[in-house]
Write a protein that holds these residues in place. Structure first.
Motif, PDB file in Angstrom:
ATOM      1  N   ALA A 430      -1.927  -6.563   1.767  1.00 55.25           N
ATOM      2  CA  ALA A 430      -2.824  -5.407   1.751  1.00 55.25           C
ATOM      3  C   ALA A 430      -3.148  -5.004   0.309  1.00 55.25           C
ATOM      4  O   ALA A 430      -4.292  -4.706  -0.023  1.00 55.25           O
ATOM      5  CB  ALA A 430      -2.182  -4.240   2.491  1.00 55.25           C
ATOM      6  N   GLN A 431      -2.135  -5.050  -0.561  1.00 59.84           N
ATOM      7  CA  GLN A 431      -2.366  -4.711  -1.966  1.00 59.84           C
ATOM      8  C   GLN A 431      -3.264  -5.742  -2.636  1.00 59.84           C
ATOM      9  O   GLN A 431      -4.178  -5.415  -3.381  1.00 59.84           O
ATOM     10  CB  GLN A 431      -1.032  -4.617  -2.710  1.00 59.84           C
ATOM     11  CG  GLN A 431      -0.168  -3.448  -2.253  1.00 59.84           C
ATOM     12  CD  GLN A 431       1.095  -3.309  -3.074  1.00 59.84           C
ATOM     13  OE1 GLN A 431       1.469  -4.206  -3.822  1.00 59.84           O
ATOM     14  NE2 GLN A 431       1.771  -2.177  -2.934  1.00 59.84           N
ATOM     15  N   TYR A 434      -6.831  -5.284  -1.540  1.00 58.17           N
ATOM     16  CA  TYR A 434      -7.442  -4.102  -2.142  1.00 58.17           C
ATOM     17  C   TYR A 434      -7.879  -4.380  -3.575  1.00 58.17           C
ATOM     18  O   TYR A 434      -9.009  -4.106  -3.960  1.00 58.17           O
ATOM     19  CB  TYR A 434      -6.450  -2.938  -2.101  1.00 58.17           C
ATOM     20  CG  TYR A 434      -7.016  -1.632  -2.587  1.00 58.17           C
ATOM     21  CD1 TYR A 434      -8.009  -0.991  -1.860  1.00 58.17           C
ATOM     22  CD2 TYR A 434      -6.585  -1.050  -3.762  1.00 58.17           C
ATOM     23  CE1 TYR A 434      -8.548   0.212  -2.283  1.00 58.17           C
ATOM     24  CE2 TYR A 434      -7.118   0.157  -4.202  1.00 58.17           C
ATOM     25  CZ  TYR A 434      -8.103   0.786  -3.454  1.00 58.17           C
ATOM     26  OH  TYR A 434      -8.629   1.973  -3.893  1.00 58.17           O
ATOM     27  N   ARG A 438     -12.080  -5.245  -5.436  1.00 59.09           N
ATOM     28  CA  ARG A 438     -12.749  -4.644  -6.592  1.00 59.09           C
ATOM     29  C   ARG A 438     -13.168  -5.716  -7.592  1.00 59.09           C
ATOM     30  O   ARG A 438     -13.494  -5.415  -8.735  1.00 59.09           O
ATOM     31  CB  ARG A 438     -11.832  -3.624  -7.258  1.00 59.09           C
ATOM     32  CG  ARG A 438     -11.434  -2.468  -6.355  1.00 59.09           C
ATOM     33  CD  ARG A 438     -12.654  -1.702  -5.833  1.00 59.09           C
ATOM     34  NE  ARG A 438     -12.241  -0.566  -5.013  1.00 59.09           N
ATOM     35  CZ  ARG A 438     -12.514  -0.443  -3.712  1.00 59.09           C
ATOM     36  NH1 ARG A 438     -13.196  -1.399  -3.078  1.00 59.09           N
ATOM     37  NH2 ARG A 438     -12.127   0.624  -3.046  1.00 59.09           N
ATOM     38  N   ILE A 449       0.213  -6.672  -9.594  1.00 53.14           N
ATOM     39  CA  ILE A 449       1.183  -6.186  -8.607  1.00 53.14           C
ATOM     40  C   ILE A 449       2.608  -6.428  -9.119  1.00 53.14           C
ATOM     41  O   ILE A 449       3.484  -5.565  -9.012  1.00 53.14           O
ATOM     42  CB  ILE A 449       0.951  -6.856  -7.232  1.00 53.14           C
ATOM     43  CG1 ILE A 449      -0.384  -6.383  -6.656  1.00 53.14           C
ATOM     44  CG2 ILE A 449       2.101  -6.547  -6.273  1.00 53.14           C
ATOM     45  CD1 ILE A 449      -0.862  -7.172  -5.471  1.00 53.14           C
TER      46      ILE A 449
ATOM     47  N   PRO C  93      -7.013   2.870   1.725  1.00 52.11           N
ATOM     48  CA  PRO C  93      -6.755   2.060   0.527  1.00 52.11           C
ATOM     49  C   PRO C  93      -5.252   1.856   0.297  1.00 52.11           C
ATOM     50  O   PRO C  93      -4.463   2.738   0.588  1.00 52.11           O
ATOM     51  CB  PRO C  93      -7.376   2.874  -0.604  1.00 52.11           C
ATOM     52  CG  PRO C  93      -7.539   4.264  -0.082  1.00 52.11           C
ATOM     53  CD  PRO C  93      -7.646   4.167   1.399  1.00 52.11           C
ATOM     54  N   ALA C  94      -4.899   0.677  -0.203  1.00 49.78           N
ATOM     55  CA  ALA C  94      -3.485   0.353  -0.434  1.00 49.78           C
ATOM     56  C   ALA C  94      -2.927   1.192  -1.579  1.00 49.78           C
ATOM     57  O   ALA C  94      -3.638   1.560  -2.505  1.00 49.78           O
ATOM     58  CB  ALA C  94      -3.346  -1.129  -0.757  1.00 49.78           C
ATOM     59  N   GLU C  95      -1.634   1.460  -1.507  1.00 49.19           N
ATOM     60  CA  GLU C  95      -0.938   2.141  -2.593  1.00 49.19           C
ATOM     61  C   GLU C  95      -0.184   1.101  -3.408  1.00 49.19           C
ATOM     62  O   GLU C  95       0.471   0.240  -2.841  1.00 49.19           O
ATOM     63  CB  GLU C  95       0.072   3.156  -2.023  1.00 49.19           C
ATOM     64  CG  GLU C  95      -0.574   4.207  -1.144  1.00 49.19           C
ATOM     65  CD  GLU C  95       0.397   5.296  -0.709  1.00 49.19           C
ATOM     66  OE1 GLU C  95       1.577   5.238  -1.119  1.00 49.19           O
ATOM     67  OE2 GLU C  95      -0.032   6.182   0.032  1.00 49.19           O
ATOM     68  N   ILE C  96      -0.302   1.175  -4.726  1.00 45.08           N
ATOM     69  CA  ILE C  96       0.398   0.201  -5.563  1.00 45.08           C
ATOM     70  C   ILE C  96       1.157   0.931  -6.671  1.00 45.08           C
ATOM     71  O   ILE C  96       0.557   1.439  -7.622  1.00 45.08           O
ATOM     72  CB  ILE C  96      -0.572  -0.835  -6.158  1.00 45.08           C
ATOM     73  CG1 ILE C  96      -1.381  -1.491  -5.029  1.00 45.08           C
ATOM     74  CG2 ILE C  96       0.195  -1.890  -6.964  1.00 45.08           C
ATOM     75  CD1 ILE C  96      -2.378  -2.511  -5.470  1.00 45.08           C
ATOM     76  N   TYR C 145      -0.130   6.416 -10.492  1.00 38.75           N
ATOM     77  CA  TYR C 145      -0.136   5.077  -9.912  1.00 38.75           C
ATOM     78  C   TYR C 145      -1.179   4.993  -8.811  1.00 38.75           C
ATOM     79  O   TYR C 145      -1.396   5.952  -8.070  1.00 38.75           O
ATOM     80  CB  TYR C 145       1.245   4.723  -9.355  1.00 38.75           C
ATOM     81  CG  TYR C 145       2.296   4.576 -10.420  1.00 38.75           C
ATOM     82  CD1 TYR C 145       1.953   4.097 -11.684  1.00 38.75           C
ATOM     83  CD2 TYR C 145       3.611   4.925 -10.176  1.00 38.75           C
ATOM     84  CE1 TYR C 145       2.910   3.975 -12.671  1.00 38.75           C
ATOM     85  CE2 TYR C 145       4.575   4.794 -11.157  1.00 38.75           C
ATOM     86  CZ  TYR C 145       4.222   4.324 -12.408  1.00 38.75           C
ATOM     87  OH  TYR C 145       5.171   4.198 -13.378  1.00 38.75           O
ATOM     88  N   LEU C 146      -1.777   3.843  -8.703  1.00 32.82           N
ATOM     89  CA  LEU C 146      -2.913   3.602  -7.830  1.00 32.82           C
ATOM     90  C   LEU C 146      -2.644   4.059  -6.388  1.00 32.82           C
ATOM     91  O   LEU C 146      -1.874   3.430  -5.656  1.00 32.82           O
ATOM     92  CB  LEU C 146      -3.242   2.106  -7.873  1.00 32.82           C
ATOM     93  CG  LEU C 146      -4.471   1.626  -7.125  1.00 32.82           C
ATOM     94  CD1 LEU C 146      -5.696   2.451  -7.480  1.00 32.82           C
ATOM     95  CD2 LEU C 146      -4.705   0.161  -7.421  1.00 32.82           C
ATOM     96  N   ASN C 147      -3.287   5.158  -6.025  1.00 33.30           N
ATOM     97  CA  ASN C 147      -3.211   5.730  -4.666  1.00 33.30           C
ATOM     98  C   ASN C 147      -1.810   6.157  -4.232  1.00 33.30           C
ATOM     99  O   ASN C 147      -1.638   6.670  -3.134  1.00 33.30           O
ATOM    100  CB  ASN C 147      -3.785   4.762  -3.623  1.00 33.30           C
ATOM    101  CG  ASN C 147      -5.264   4.511  -3.831  1.00 33.30           C
ATOM    102  OD1 ASN C 147      -5.996   5.411  -4.215  1.00 33.30           O
ATOM    103  ND2 ASN C 147      -5.695   3.286  -3.602  1.00 33.30           N
TER     104      ASN C 147
END
Lengths: 482, 406, 270
Positions: A430-431, A434, A438, A449, C93-96, C145-147
């Motif tokens: 999923a990450q 996402y 983009r 990641i 949206p994914a959280e990273i 941090y992203l989301n």
């Protein structure tokens, strides 16, 4: 707005290094070697006579020779570890146990022989010292060739020198602490180190003296089949604080080298010590270390431990929380690529009231590498009101790689609490989706990641080391998408 | 007796059991186990020092057990046969699954197999569907060492609930072993509940080994409430694609006893799901070791292995170990574990006591709540109640001991 | 002018409930300079359409094609589609953790530029500050941090912030209004309207007409049971609001069950 400086500098740093470092292995910048003839070497293999020779060469007092000989006997007798990675290919008879690269130790880089100085220049050691270190030392093969401490820190009474010199110059202090935490009987490689130890850092911080500026030692193995057995002893007196950083690299060879260090850290009442390691050995080095700290009343001991290289690493730094209110932490990352077995962990021994510990371990296995967490948290009878927290996260990047998480939590007191959590997974799809949605490529997204995953670690490093670490991990990740 | 005999003489086994076995196949299996006994490694129970326990009792001449309620009715094709009386050679389902090679590879299991003196063969046919649980009550007799072996084979697409309870007669000491092999056929759903409640005269090695075939589901609940020193190994192999196992264990240790538990699930097939939940309470000077082992082997793509180990310490002198181990050889997986050790939740205590409950009663209620996640999963209300009563009795005893020490 | 075409699209999805066919022959053509809205009851395949156009690997095209400026993009991985002009503001949206918002957006912008023309730090910060001002976002949002730990409203704003930073030719906004209060809805609309122009086209997916009061569409499509069943101008949305989907279905004489399953749409997105 502060924009990710690390990233910005990362690129620059990268260019700088690419221009100055001859690349022998595209994944490893430090794989070069120098043609340095040691001024003294005991040759291959180990005998009792060699142990005597080392001690004689160092002009040691009788008690140290006795200690070495006793340790040597223990080493001969003790079995190899009965857990963890396969050490059967480690040829202990073929090692060079003691090699002296220079006749003396220098306190000025200009005096250091050119070949050796050039090596450390390439590794950025003098540059780092000029820019942001309180003191710096450099070990080449078996002995420290250089150590220096900025005047203002020396004036505070901080002692920073190689361990051999400390034995000569501070005999009583030395004897009081040496081998009190790590006895030769601890394990086979601690016994080996005790028999043949040479070099390493000695740091003494007097009561109440605080330094935030890091003191650094850099350990370099140069010759093939080298054994490096440094012995580091850090004493932080009551109310004092110290921030110590060590880095390690070695050339690429087809045959193996051995790094078997012993580190003892004494953190007295209300004192603080942070010990940061960036281990980036080449993939022919066995790194089998014994690192142990003792934290007394309200003292804090922090291990920050990055493991990127080596062939096999076995390292479980410990904190003995021996004083009321003592704190111990371990923050570690390990990256195991092709042919690498990282067997790391931590041990927290709660041995007094109201002590606390925290272990955060981040591991990445790729290209068939194996990365294991092996840890112990023990609450002894007298650990009333103590607390421990353990978190282990692992990403396995591909189907060739593996990871074991082996935590032992032993509780001998009913009045404590402990939390432990671990997760193992592949990179989150999923990450990845996402980030890629983009327009970021899969490789870049994967790297981002991973960087995010290890960020709790990198953010604890001094900026310069964070940049370097990001770069190294970035290199490791190249080609991991496919 | 400690550490066991160096070797097991084949002739002695032959002489002792040959005449009694109704199946030459069984005798041959005994001899094979006796042969490996001398060189087989100890079973791996991390953090449990059991090697000097008196686990090697010479088997009683006749069975060391009895079934106080008799054996369950055999209906709808269900087959239950005493192991030693069975013509196993003529029972292919039994010879296929009994003493699987993987099962008999450690010293304690080899000793057990060589010396089995009682046991059952149970076959649940394909498509078996019976709401009533199959209840087995087994009592180990005092001073008469039992090496009791049970094989349960559940065919395909069956649904069955099995309750397997063990108690021990109070009396002379013995060192016993109980080994159960459970086979869950493809598409079958098995609820298996075991309760082990031996008195302190019994030192035991208890091993239960299950395999689950494709799309099979095993819901396993276990209560480990012995009073003596006991090793309990609970292992499940998820062999078939889509197999699932949900293993919930409660354990209570009191007095000076040591209970060492390995609870292991191995994901072998693809898309297999493994859950382990272990809750333990430790009283007085007892030791309880939870080793939770989640193992995902290479090729088990899409596997999920989760485990949770919680230990509650009720005494300052208790000894607890919560060791959640993950062994992962595959990357397309989800694996996680959590472990905690702690005290009774003081906010819960405060709440209950604010309603007028005594500290002791409040504590027992909080503990029952703590164990509830597992207790409520036990399929038979009577067994559930029995378990709760046993726990209650031990807690009251433990509280009395604690008060006496104050 | 860029063109995005969806032709006879049939899509199946693998989820926990197995293999389901969601889109059953959908056609749609849009150009830059146009704002299209797709409305429809829950579970009708709106999110499936947006995820399929973007290239979520969970969705399988079984028939039909998606063309960007005449070229089929079905074989393109998601990052290539993004770099060629598609943007999806996601519902979930994914959280990273460990990756900051700013770092991420900079990487996204640079992914569209060659190595010699990466965006400068100053230029990036200036642009980020400007766009965050449009969206009423506080500066610290860039360093978070992203989301990670963002509220529902913060996530939606952050999706629109990325839209403004990346400036793609085509944006698909998947239920960007869900869970927003009226103030947040205005802010998000302001962001999208700021993008309006000849070089930008948007496909707004929504369940309610409310959003379309703030972002007025050129074309409104109504989707039911995996197809577009009616298209019209902005008034169509208002009619729908009045008469409901059932009324429209009956007017069109369609045999489509409208058991509004709120859970169904969420499942698609995960």
């Amino acid at each position: 707005m502060p924009l990710t400086d690390a990233k910005t500098k990362n690129t620059k740093n990268n260019e700088e290094l690419l221009n100055t470092v001859p690349t022998l292995d595209e994944d490893y910048d430090y794989g070069f070697s120098d043609d340095v003839k040691p001024v003294f070497s005991t040759g291959r293999g180990l005998t009792e006579e060699i142990v005597r020779t080392i001690s004689r060469e160092k002009k040691e007092p009788q008690w140290m020779l006795d200690f070495r000989l006793k340790a040597y006997k223990i080493y001969r007798r003790m079995p190899m570890p009965d857990f963890g990675p396969d050490l059967s290919k480690l040829d202990l008879d073929d090692m060079l146990y003691f090699q002296k690269a220079t006749d003396k130790k220098y306190r000025n880089w200009d005096d250091v022989p050119d070949t050796i100085k050039n090596t450390f220049e390439k590794l950025g050691v003098p540059e780092a010292e000029r820019r942001y270190l309180a003191g710096s030392a450099a070990q080449y093969e078996s002995e420290m060739v250089y150590h220096n401490m900025k005047k203002e820190f020396e004036k505070l009474g901080i002692v920073f020198m190689d361990t051999d010199s400390a034995l000569q110059e501070y005999p009583e202090l030395f004897k009081k602490y040496f081998a009190k935490l790590v006895k030769p009987t601890d394990n086979k490689f601690a016994a080996l180190n005790s028999a043949v130890w040479s070099g390493g850092s000695f740091i003494y911080v007097p009561a109440g003296v605080k330094t935030d500026i890091p003191i650094q030692s850099y350990f370099r193995i140069n010759a093939e089949n080298s054994g490096q057995f440094e012995r580091t002893l850090i004493i932080v007196e009551p109310g004092a604080s110290v921030n110590y950083v060590e880095g390690c690299t070695a050339p690429n060879y087809s045959s193996d080298s051995l790094h078997a260090a012993v580190v003892e850290v004494f953190v007295n009442d209300d004192a603080y010590c942070r010990y940061t390691t960036i281990q980036n050995w080449s993939k022919n080095v066995y790194s089998l270390e014994t690192k142990r700290a003792q934290a007394m009343k309200n003292a804090t001991m922090e291990w920050v431990d990055g493991n990127l290289g080596s062939k096999i690493t076995m390292k479980y730094p410990s904190v003995y929380l021996d004083g009321e209110g003592a704190r111990g932490t371990m923050l570690s990352i390990a990256v195991a690529g092709a042919g690498v077995d990282q067997d790391n962990g931590a041990r927290m021994i709660h041995h007094a009231k109201n002590t606390s510990s925290s272990i955060v371990s981040k591991s990445i296995a790729k290209d068939g590498g194996a990365v294991d967490y092996r840890g112990t948290v023990r609450f002894d009878r007298d650990s009333d009101g103590s607390f421990a927290h353990v978190e282990c996260d692992t990403i396995i990047m591909d189907e060739k790689s593996s990871s074991d998480t082996i935590p032992y939590n032993t509780i001998l007191n009913g009045n404590v609490s402990m939390e432990h959590e671990a997760k193992v997974s592949k990179i989150s799809e999923a990450q990845l989706y996402y980030l890629m949605s983009r327009g970021i490529t899969e490789a870049k997204a994967t790297e981002m990641i991973i960087m995010g995953f290890v960020e709790p670690f990198t953010k604890e490093l001094p900026m310069e080391y964070a940049v370097e670490l990001n770069r190294l991990i970035g290199y490791e990740m190249v080609g991991s998408v496919g | 007796m400690a550490f066991g005999p160096k070797t097991l003489a084949k002739q002695a086994i032959q002489d002792q059991f040959g005449p009694r076995d109704h199946s030459a196949w069984l005798t041959a299996q005994r001899l094979a186990a006796a042969k490996i006994y001398g060189t087989a490694p100890w079973p791996d129970f991390p953090k449990v020092q059991f090697h000097a326990w008196p686990l090697f009792g010479a088997p009683a001449a006749d069975a060391g057990i009895r079934y106080p309620d008799g054996l369950p009715d055999q209906k709808d094709g269900l087959l239950i046969t005493p192991l030693l009386d069975a013509a196993i050679d003529q029972m292919p389902w039994a010879t296929q699954y009994l003493f699987q090679e993987a099962t008999v590879k450690d010293r304690l299991t080899a000793f057990h197999v060589a010396q089995i003196n009682s046991g059952l063969l149970i076959h649940v046919p394909d498509h078996f569907h019976q709401a009533d649980p199959i209840v087995l009550n087994t009592e180990l007799l005092a001073g008469r060492t039992a090496h009791h072996h049970v094989l349960v084979v559940v065919g395909e697409d069956a649904q069955v609930t099995i309750v397997d309870r063990y108690t021990g007669e109070v009396g002379a000491k013995s060192g016993d072993s109980v080994v159960t092999e459970l086979v869950v056929g493809a598409g079958s759903r098995v609820n298996y509940a075991n309760v082990d409640a031996f008195d302190d005269n019994i030192t035991a090695f208890i091993r239960r080994q299950a395999t689950v075939a494709q799309d099979g589901v095993l819901n396993w609940t276990g209560g480990v409430l012995n009073d003596g020193n006991v090793l309990v190994d609970t292992s499940t192999d998820l062999v078939g694609t889509g197999a699932e196992a949900d293993v919930k264990m409660v354990a209570l240790a009191s007095g000076k006893q040591i209970q060492g538990m390995n609870t292991r699930i191995t994901n072998i097939g693809r898309q297999t799901t493994a859950n382990i939940l272990q809750h333990g309470v430790i009283l007085e000077n007892a030791t309880l070791v939870f080793n939770g082992i989640g193992h995902i082997v290479k090729g088990a793509r899409g596997a999920d292995a989760q485990q949770e180990n919680r230990v509650l310490m009720l005494s300052r002198t208790a000894h607890g170990d919560a060791n959640p181990i993950l062994l992962i050889d595959e990357n397309d997986v989800k694996a996680g574990h959590a472990a905690s050790v702690g005290r009774v939740d003081e906010s819960q205590m405060y709440y209950l006591m604010s309603r007028g409950l005594s500290r002791d009663l409040a504590q027992r209620l909080v503990i029952r709540g703590f164990l509830g996640a597992v207790l409520t999963a036990i399929p038979l209300p009577a067994v559930q109640k029995d378990l709760i009563d046993t726990i209650e009795r031990k807690l009251i005893h433990g509280q009395a001991v604690a008060h006496a020490q104050e | 002018m860029d063109t995005l075409e969806v032709k006879d699209l049939h899509v199946a999805v693998d989820d926990e409930d197995g293999h389901q066919v969601i889109l059953k022959g959908l056609n749609l053509t849009m150009h830059t300079g146009e704002i299209h809205a797709i409305m429809g009851p829950n579970g009708t395949g709106k999110s499936t359409l947006s995820e399929t156009i973007m290239g979520n690997p969970k969705y399988h095209v079984t028939q039909g094609d998606i063309l960007l400026n005449g070229e089929s993009i079905l074989d393109w991985p998601v990052d290539k589609r993004a770099r060629h002009g598609l943007f999806l503001a996601m519902q979930y949206p994914a959280e990273i953790a460990g990756v900051t918002n700013a770092e991420f957006m900079r990487a996204a912008i640079n992914a569209r530029r060659d190595d010699d023309h990466q965006i400068g730090v100053r230029e990036f910060i200036q642009k980020l500050d400007d766009k965050m001002a449009i969206l009423d976002m506080s500066e610290e949002m860039a360093e978070r941090y992203l989301n990670q730990g963002f509220s529902g409203g913060e996530k939606k704003r952050n999706e629109i912030l990325q839209l403004l930073m990346i400036e793609p030719p085509f944006a698909i906004l998947d239920e960007i209004d869900s869970g927003l209060d009226i103030d947040a809805l205005k802010v998000v609309s302001k962001g999208v309207n700021a993008m309006r122009g000849d070089n930008f086209g948007a496909l707004i997916i929504t369940h309610y007409q409310r959003l379309l009061n703030y972002i007025v569409p050129d074309v409104v499509h109504v989707m039911m049971d995996g197809r577009i069943v009616k298209s019209g101008n902005a008034d169509l949305a208002k009619t729908l609001e009045k008469e409901g989907y059932v009324g429209l279905r009956d007017d069109l004489g369609l045999d489509v069950p409208l058991t509004d399953e709120p859970a169904a749409d969420k499942k698609e997105a995960h």
